[in-house]
Design a protein around this motif. Structure first.
Motif, short mmCIF file in Angstrom:
data_model
loop_
_atom_site.label_atom_id
_atom_site.label_comp_id
_atom_site.label_asym_id
_atom_site.label_seq_id
_atom_site.Cartn_x
_atom_site.Cartn_y
_atom_site.Cartn_z
N UNK A 132 -8.07 40.30 41.54
CA UNK A 132 -8.12 39.72 40.26
C UNK A 132 -9.51 40.27 39.49
N UNK A 133 -9.95 41.20 39.92
CA UNK A 133 -10.97 41.89 39.23
C UNK A 133 -12.28 41.03 39.33
N UNK A 134 -12.66 40.09 40.22
CA UNK A 134 -13.48 39.33 40.16
C UNK A 134 -14.69 39.42 41.22
N UNK A 135 -15.73 38.70 41.13
CA UNK A 135 -16.76 38.95 42.12
C UNK A 135 -17.37 37.50 42.70
N UNK A 136 -17.22 36.56 41.78
CA UNK A 136 -17.92 35.27 42.03
C UNK A 136 -17.63 34.72 43.33
N UNK A 137 -16.22 34.65 43.98
CA UNK A 137 -15.78 33.95 45.18
C UNK A 137 -16.55 34.76 46.36
N UNK A 138 -16.38 36.25 46.06
CA UNK A 138 -16.86 37.09 47.14
C UNK A 138 -18.40 36.77 47.29
N UNK A 139 -19.14 36.67 46.28
CA UNK A 139 -20.70 36.59 46.49
C UNK A 139 -20.93 35.16 46.96
N UNK A 140 -20.11 34.02 46.50
CA UNK A 140 -20.40 32.87 47.05
C UNK A 140 -20.08 32.83 48.78
N UNK A 141 -19.07 33.45 49.21
CA UNK A 141 -18.48 33.48 50.59
C UNK A 141 -19.72 34.42 51.41
N UNK A 142 -20.20 35.42 50.77
CA UNK A 142 -21.45 36.06 51.48
C UNK A 142 -22.57 35.29 51.62
N UNK A 143 -22.89 34.54 50.64
CA UNK A 143 -24.01 33.62 51.14
C UNK A 143 -23.87 32.78 52.01
N UNK A 144 -22.81 32.36 52.05
CA UNK A 144 -22.40 31.12 53.15
C UNK A 144 -22.41 31.88 54.60
N UNK A 145 -21.96 33.23 54.54
CA UNK A 145 -21.97 33.97 55.83
C UNK A 145 -23.43 34.11 56.14
N UNK A 146 -24.40 34.33 55.25
CA UNK A 146 -25.68 34.74 55.49
C UNK A 146 -26.19 33.54 56.00
N UNK A 147 -25.85 32.42 55.29
CA UNK A 147 -26.68 30.92 55.82
C UNK A 147 -26.24 30.62 57.13
N UNK A 148 -24.81 30.73 57.52
CA UNK A 148 -24.62 30.40 58.97
C UNK A 148 -25.35 31.55 59.90
N UNK A 149 -25.53 32.68 59.63
CA UNK A 149 -26.14 33.56 60.44
C UNK A 149 -27.56 33.04 60.53
N UNK A 150 -28.07 32.57 59.71
CA UNK A 150 -29.56 32.20 59.77
C UNK A 150 -29.70 30.78 60.72
N UNK A 151 -28.69 29.88 60.49
CA UNK A 151 -28.65 28.73 61.13
C UNK A 151 -28.29 29.05 62.60
N UNK A 152 -27.28 30.00 62.70
CA UNK A 152 -27.01 30.47 64.25
C UNK A 152 -28.45 30.82 64.92
N UNK A 153 -29.11 31.47 64.11
CA UNK A 153 -30.22 32.29 64.82
C UNK A 153 -31.06 31.21 65.25
#
Length: 380
Positions: A132-153
């Protein structure tokens, strides 16, 4: 034989045999168990403990009510739990006192599974955004993953820090870019070659790795080098730089591929096309990071700390391209590279000549080389 399943059964069996072991497992959560039945049993054990079940203070053998009440409580949420399964859990526990170690096994498996699940989500969102030539969803999901990694650490007791892989190389396959995307890249390069000053619109935030075609990326690197040195960009200087870097000799580029780029007549907005390329670069980089993280999560040799560190490192390129995306789409006017002046451009061009270049302020020019004015004219 599944070692992780044995560990889950062992920790539940340990608590059934010794209710006091729950006090050593406060850091373990029901969600760390994959099977719904195990989640329901662990939740029931926690609930009975908070209700002050008599088994917690009983002396000697554990009363049978501890088992029956646990099954009754868990049975309210899942079906199929029987007394025989509680005996299976008890039989799976060699030593009840080892419950914290068994629990650590469960937590390790949970961390690997959680990282894999969020990596799969990032990959799915990136692929959808790319279509769809978009990036907003990708950026949001990447932030979720980064937050999960910090929480798991934090849950594992380590500091979340990015560490590159050592002896564990990861190979990932990327999808072939669409033909329309490659056409856009080719058209952008034609604009940069044939439109004066076009490269200044994208030079600050577009990088060679943003091109899906490696050959296009190398050609853009050539144009960027010319711009960085302050030399003019046109079909002749671009072809010369390509030849100097050996891109024709090693097959990275061919005359057939260069033809449409060097041919004059391209007109359009380099900035707009550059933003389109950068948008696809964000989703492509996110997909690559997701595949890399998923491969790490599937590697059971990695400890949770190593997995989290490598996953954070895999997100690094995505963070970098996202930062450039924000720069490119910022509403404020980007800072333009100052004009170095015509004299400096001529000096830079002559400096690359294999013969010594005369000084531009020489009062008597060398007739064999032409005057400085003629040199300027020839370099335009």
């Amino acid at each position: 034989m599944d070692p992780l399943l044995r560990g889950k059964q062992a920790v539940l069996g340990a608590v059934l045999l010794d209710p006091g072991q729950l006090g050593n497992l406060d850091w373990l959560e029901a969600r760390d168990f994959y099977r719904p039945a195990h989640q329901a049993l662990f939740t029931a054990l926690r609930r009975l403990r908070s209700d002050g079940h008599p088994a917690l203070t009983a002396q000697g053998a554990v009363p049978l009510a501890w088992l029956t009440d646990t099954l009754a409580q868990a049975g309210q949420h899942v079906r199929g739990l029987t007394a025989s399964y509680s005996h299976t859990l008890i039989a799976a526990c060699p030593r009840p006192a080892h419950a914290p170690v068994y629990g650590r096994m469960v937590l390790e498996g949970s961390i690997h599974r959680t990282v894999a699940e969020h990596a799969a989500r990032l990959l799915a969102v990136a692929q959808e955004d790319a279509g769809q030539a978009e990036v907003q969803g990708t950026a949001a999901q990447a932030d979720v993953l980064a937050g999960v990694l910090e929480e798991l650490a934090t849950g594992w007791g380590t500091q979340p820090r990015a560490v590159a892989t050592g002896a564990l190389p990861i190979t990932t396959a990327s999808a072939e870019p669409a033909a329309a995307q490659l056409k856009d890249e080719q058209f952008l390069l034609a604009l940069l070659v044939n439109q004066d000053g076009a490269i200044e619109e994208v030079f600050d935030w577009l990088r060679p790795q943003d091109f899906a075609d490696p050959g296009h990326g190398q050609l853009y690197r050539c144009l960027g080098a010319l711009h960085h040195r302050g030399e003019p960009i046109d079909p002749v200087t671009a072809l010369w730089e390509v030849q100097r870097r050996g891109l024709l000799a090693d097959g990275t580029l061919t005359e057939e591929r260069l033809g449409p780029v060097l041919r004059d007549g391209a007109a359009g907005s380099a900035e707009w096309l550059g933003e389109q390329l950068l948008r696809f670069s964000v989703t492509r980089t996110a997909a690559g990071a997701a595949l890399q993280i998923a491969a790490h999560a599937d590697n059971r040799r990695l400890t949770p700390g190593q997995l989290i560190s490598h996953a954070l490192h895999a997100l690094g390129p995505l963070d970098e391209v996202r930062a450039r995306w924000l720069t490119a789409t910022s509403p404020s006017d980007p800072q333009r590279r100052p004009d170095i002046g015509e004299t400096a451009r001529v000096q830079a061009a002559l400096a690359r000549s294999p013969r010594p270049a005369p000084a531009l302020n020489t009062p008597t020019p060398d007739p064999s080389r032409g005057s400085s004015a003629s040199v300027k004219k020839s370099r335009r």
